[in-house]
Design a protein around this motif. Structure first.
Motif, mmCIF file in Angstrom:
data_model
loop_
_atom_site.group_PDB
_atom_site.id
_atom_site.type_symbol
_atom_site.label_atom_id
_atom_site.label_comp_id
_atom_site.label_asym_id
_atom_site.label_seq_id
_atom_site.Cartn_x
_atom_site.Cartn_y
_atom_site.Cartn_z
ATOM 1 N N GLU A 473 0.769 -1.354 -0.039
ATOM 2 C CA GLU A 473 -0.177 -0.116 -0.137
ATOM 3 C C GLU A 473 0.784 1.178 0.009
ATOM 4 O O GLU A 473 0.218 2.201 0.463
ATOM 5 C CB GLU A 473 -0.855 0.040 1.195
ATOM 6 N N ILE A 474 1.957 1.273 -0.296
ATOM 7 C CA ILE A 474 2.860 2.502 -0.346
ATOM 8 C C ILE A 474 2.354 3.215 -1.690
ATOM 9 O O ILE A 474 2.115 2.623 -2.705
ATOM 10 C CB ILE A 474 4.328 1.931 -0.841
ATOM 11 N N GLY A 475 1.728 4.493 -1.320
ATOM 12 C CA GLY A 475 1.647 5.363 -2.224
ATOM 13 C C GLY A 475 0.193 5.315 -2.617
ATOM 14 O O GLY A 475 -0.526 5.888 -3.228
ATOM 15 N N ARG A 476 -0.401 4.162 -1.823
ATOM 16 C CA ARG A 476 -2.018 4.047 -2.107
ATOM 17 C C ARG A 476 -2.700 4.178 -0.716
ATOM 18 O O ARG A 476 -2.914 5.421 -0.281
ATOM 19 C CB ARG A 476 -2.036 2.704 -2.632
ATOM 20 N N TYR A 507 10.890 8.137 4.131
ATOM 21 C CA TYR A 507 9.786 7.774 3.311
ATOM 22 C C TYR A 507 8.795 8.831 3.606
ATOM 23 O O TYR A 507 7.937 9.009 2.796
ATOM 24 C CB TYR A 507 8.929 6.323 4.147
ATOM 25 N N GLY A 508 8.887 9.556 4.694
ATOM 26 C CA GLY A 508 7.804 10.694 4.874
ATOM 27 C C GLY A 508 8.005 11.786 3.968
ATOM 28 O O GLY A 508 7.200 12.410 3.362
ATOM 29 N N GLY A 509 9.422 11.982 3.567
ATOM 30 C CA GLY A 509 9.713 12.867 2.330
ATOM 31 C C GLY A 509 9.089 12.420 1.091
ATOM 32 O O GLY A 509 8.565 13.192 0.178
ATOM 33 N N TYR A 510 9.049 11.164 0.777
ATOM 34 C CA TYR A 510 8.499 10.455 -0.383
ATOM 35 C C TYR A 510 7.011 10.875 -0.195
ATOM 36 O O TYR A 510 6.250 11.200 -1.118
ATOM 37 C CB TYR A 510 8.677 9.122 -0.339
ATOM 38 N N ALA A 511 6.296 10.542 0.612
ATOM 39 C CA ALA A 511 4.849 10.569 0.995
ATOM 40 C C ALA A 511 4.531 12.264 0.641
ATOM 41 O O ALA A 511 3.340 12.377 0.236
ATOM 42 C CB ALA A 511 4.565 10.038 2.392
ATOM 43 N N ALA A 512 5.303 13.206 1.169
ATOM 44 C CA ALA A 512 5.110 14.528 1.100
ATOM 45 C C ALA A 512 4.938 14.824 -0.584
ATOM 46 O O ALA A 512 4.127 15.466 -0.617
ATOM 47 C CB ALA A 512 6.314 15.134 1.764
ATOM 48 N N VAL A 513 6.065 14.471 -1.000
ATOM 49 C CA VAL A 513 6.205 14.945 -2.523
ATOM 50 C C VAL A 513 5.006 13.804 -3.528
ATOM 51 O O VAL A 513 4.246 14.752 -4.143
ATOM 52 C CB VAL A 513 7.433 14.442 -3.244
#
Length: 650
Positions: A473-476, A507-513
C-alpha cells in the motif's frame, strides 16, 4: 529556562521543582519566535552513561561539525576531558569498559559512498584514542556482544569479508592487543550471543527461508544446530512471522530471556529453555501492548521492561528501583521521568525528565542522600515554557480503519482555520511516531502551524493486523490515511483546507512529494528531506545490502502479491513528474548511504523540466540524518522560508 539546582527527593512527596503547567494560558498569549538554530542545537550530554563505579560520566557532543566524547565528574558535573573523533568520523555510541576505558562506535563513508562502522578505545589514564578490529572498513565493525567486567577485553562479531557470515573475535583492549577467533562462522548465522562470562552460546539467522538456531550448552565445546524452522511453519498472511528475539543467556544454565510473540500475537518477555527450544514461563506481558525493551542487572536478571502506548512506559520488576521511580516522578512532575544510567551498585543514577512539550534536563540522583543535582538541559536554547503540548487523537480512515495520530496546535492562536502541516514519519514499515519531544514539530508550531503526525497503516506498535494493512500500500492506502488525516482536521474546524502542506523525511519525504503529485487539489506544497523519489532505483540500491531473496521479499511488500499488474513506477514521484504542479522543497545530504543522493538529483532535474518551482538544499558530507548541528539548522531555515513563501502562517 528552568531553574536548575539541587533538589531533595522524598519517596513520599513532591518537590517544589515541578514543570510549568502550560495549559492555563496557552491560548491567550502568542509565544516569542524561537530561532531555528536553537531547535537544531544538541546537548553536550547526549547519550550520557555512568562509569560502573559511578564516579565519571561519558556523553556525546558535536562542536563546530566535529564529534567528541565528553567526560564529566559525575559528582558535580564538572567537565574533565574531551576526545575528538577526527575529521569525517561520526560518533554513534559510547560504552564503558571498566572504569578507565571507553568503547566508542564511529561511522563514516568511503570514497564510493559506502557506509562503514569502526570500534575505538579511549584510555582515560593516558588520553589515548585508537581503533580495534579490522583495519579495512566494514559495514558492521562495531558489533560488540560482550565486554569483560574489568574492561580488559571484548567480543566482537565481524565478517572476515563481505561474502562471509560473521565470526566472533576476542580483542584485548590495548593498542597492540591480540585478536583471537573464538567462534567461527556458520552458514546463515548473522547474530551471535554470549553469556556474562564471555562464552559464545547462541547463533541465529535466516537461511533459505529457514530460521537456524545454533546452541552451545554450559561447559560444552561444540556448538550445534538445535532448530531449523521453515518459514512456512511460522508464516502468516503477507509473509510476516512470529517475533522471536534472544536477549540474554544465563551462565551455567540452558535458560535465557527472549522477546517472543505468543499465539495471540502478543510480544512478552519470557524465560526460555534454549536446549529444548521452549518457553519456561512469562516474566512480563502487557494485556494490550507489545513489550519492546528490557533492562538487565549485571548478573543477567531482568529488572525492568518497557512498552509503548502513546509514549514509552517503564515497568520496574525490581521493587527498590520501582520505588525510586515513583519518588522521582513525584519530585519532578514531568510527563516522562527515566533512570537512563546507573552505577553498578546503584549508589548513583542519571535521570532524564521532560515530555512532548519539553526537551528535558538531566540530573544526578544519589539515593543515599536523596538528592537530585542538575547536570544541564537537553536543549538549553529552547525555552520549554513557550512550547506547544501535543495530544493524541484517533480518526477513522475511509475504509473504517482507526488511525492514531498526534496533533500539535500553535499556542496563542484559536484552534480554528489554522494552516496545517501533515508530517508523516519515515520507515515506513514497523516505525511509528510517539507522544514525545520533536524539535521539527515544535519549530513549526512555534511559527503558527498546526501539525498532525499520523501513524498510517503499516506503522509499528499496533499489532500484526495493522502492520499487514500496509502490505502493498505504499503510495496507495498509506497515502489515503494521510489525506484522511487532513479531512479529519478540516472537519473539526481546526485546519483551513486551502492552507495544507506535507513535510517529511525519508519515507515521509516521499509521502510528502507523492501527496502533492497525487492530490494537488488538497496540498499547496511539499517539503522532503532525503525522500525516495523512485522505488525501482531504491530497490536496486538496496541490493548491495540484501540477498536476492530478501530483495524479492521487500519488493513483494512494496508492490503486494495480488496485483502483479501494479508497478512501483505508478507511485514514484520521478516517474510521475509530469503530474507535478505544486512547489517543492527538496533537500538531501551528499553522503546519504540509505537513500542515495541520486534520487535528489533526478527529481530536481525532472521538476525543473516541468517548470515547477523547486527550492533546493544539498548539504555536503551529510548522511541520511543530521550528523552536524549546522545541517539541521540549514534544513529548518530552508523549511521555514519555503513555508512562509508558499503557505504562510499569517
Amino acid at each position: 529556562m528552568r531553574f536548575l539546582t539541587v533538589v531533595a527527593v522524598s519517596l513520599a512527596c513532591a518537590s517544589p521543582l515541578a514543570a510549568q503547567d502550560q495549559s492555563a494560558s496557552s491560548a491567550e498569549v502568542r509565544p516569542p519566535e524561537i530561532p531555528a538554530k536553537a531547535f537544531a542545537a544538541r546537548s553536550q550530554l547526549s547519550g550520557a552513561k555512568l562509569s560502573p563505579d559511578g564516579n565519571q560520566l561519558a556523553s556525546r557532543s558535536n562542536v563546530n561539525g566535529m564529534d567528541y566524547v565528553m567526560l564529566y565528574n559525575a559528582a558535580n558535573g564538572a567537565p574533565v576531558g574531551t576526545f575528538a573523533m577526527g575529521e569525517g568520523n561520526r560518533l554513534n555510541w559510547v560504552r564503558w569498559a571498566g572504569n578507565q576505558r571507553l568503547l566508542v562506535s564511529a561511522s563514516a563513508y568511503d570514497e564510493y559512498n559506502r557506509y562503514w562502522t569502526r570500534l575505538f578505545v579511549v584510555e582515560l589514564d593516558t588520553g589515548e584514542l585508537y581503533s580495534i578490529g579490522r583495519k579495512e572498513p566494514i559495514r558492521d565493525g562495531d558489533n560488540v556482544i560482550w565486554v569483560a567486567e574489568d574492561g580488559s577485553s571484548v567480543l566482537v562479531s565481524l565478517q572476515a569479508n563481505p561474502r562471509h557470515y560473521p565470526s566472533v573475535y576476542r580483542f584485548d583492549l590495548t593498542r597492540d592487543g591480540k585478536r583471537d577467533q573464538v567462534q567461527g562462522s556458520r552458514q546463515g548465522i548473522w547474530n551471535w550471543y554470549a553469556d556474562k562470562d564471555g562464552n559464545v552460546r547462541i547463533g541465529t539467522g535466516w537461511y533459505r527461508k529457514k530460521l537456524r538456531v545454533y546452541y552451545r550448552g554450559p561447559g560444552e565445546e561444540d556448538i550445534e544446530m538445535v532448530d531449523k524452522i521453515h518459514l512456512d511453519d511460522l508464516e502468516k498472511e503477507n509473509e510476516t512471522y512470529r517475533y522471536f528475539d534472544i536477549l540474554r543467556v544465563e551462565p551455567d544454565s540452558d535458560i535465557g530471556y527472549v522477546f517472543e510473540e505468543n499465539e495471540a500475537g502478543k510480544v512478552g518477555l519470557r524465560r526460555y529453555d534454549l536446549a529444548r527450544s521452549e518457553v519456561v514461563d512469562t516474566v512480563y506481558e502487557h494485556p494490550q501492548y507489545d513489550v519492546d525493551g528490557a533492562v538487565f542487572s549485571r548478573d543477567g536478571k531482568p529488572v525492568a521492561v518497557t512498552y509503548t502506548d502513546d509514549s514509552s512506559q517503564v515497568v520496574w520488576l525490581d521493587e527498590k528501583l520501582g520505588a525510586i521511580q515513583k519518588g522521582l516522578e513525584a519530585a519532578l512532575e514531568e510527563d516522562t521521568v527515566r533512570i537512563v544510567s546507573r552505577s553498578e551498585d546503584d549508589t548513583r543514577m542519571i535521570i532524564q525528565a521532560g515530555g512532548a512539550a519539553d526537551p528535558g534536563a538531566l540530573y544526578v540522583y544519589t539515593p543515599a542522600e536523596g538528592t537530585l543535582e542538575a547536570l544541564g538541559e537537553m536543549s538549553a536554547g529552547v525555552p520549554f515554557e513557550h512550547l506547544a503540548q501535543p495530544k493524541a487523537i484517533t480518526y477513522t480512515a475511509r475504509d473504517g480503519t482507526p488511525i492514531r495520530a498526534y496533533l500539535t496546535l500553535p499556542r496563542g492562536r484559536p484552534a480554528e482555520g489554522l494552516p496545517l502541516i501533515i508530517n508523516p514519519h519515515g520507515g515506513p514499515y514497523g516505525i511509528r511516531d510517539t507522544l514525545s519531544y520533536n524539535s521539527e514539530v515544535q519549530m513549526l508550531a512555534n511559527r503558527g502551524y498546526a501539525v498532525l503526525q499520523p501513524n498510517y497503516r503499516g506503522s509499528g506498535g499496533y499489532g500484526d493486523a495493522f502492520f499487514d494493512l500496509g502490505y502493498g500500500e505504499i503510495g496507495r492506502a498509506m497515502q489515503d490515511d494521510l489525506d484522511d488525516a487532513m479531512d479529519w482536521a478540516v472537519s473539526q474546524g481546526i485546519a483551513d483546507p486551502e492552507r495544507v502542506c506535507l513535510v517529511g523525511a525519508s519515507y515521509g519525504g516521499y509521502a510528502a512529494v507523492w501527496g502533492a503529485i497525487r492530490n494537488p487539489e488538497r496540498y499547496r506544497c511539499a517539503a522532503s528531506w532525503a525522500g525516495v523519489m523512485d522505488w525501482d532505483i531504491m530497490l536496486r540500491h538496496d541490493r548491495q545490502f540484501f540477498s536476492r531473496r530478501t530483495t524479492s521479499r521487500w519488493r513483494n511488500r512494496y508492490e503486494g502479491k495480488e496485483e502483479r499488474d501494479f508497478r512501483l513506477a505508478d507511485v514514484s514521484p520521478f516517474e510521475q513528474v509530469e503530474r507535478l504542479k505544486r512547489p517543492l522543497l527538496l533537500a538531501h545530504g551528499t553522503d546519504d548511504g540509505i537513500v542515495n543522493v541520486e534520487q535528489y538529483h533526478l527529481m530536481v532535474r525532472a521538476a525543473k523540466e516541468q517548470g515547477v518551482s523547486v527550492d533546493e538544499l544539498l548539504i555536503e558530507d551529510e548522511g541520511h540524518g543530521f550528523s552536524e548541528v549546522a545541517s539541521g539548522e540549514a534544513w529548518f531555515e530552508a523549511l521555514e522560508k519555503f513555508l512562509d513563501t508558499h503557505n504562510p502562517a499569517e
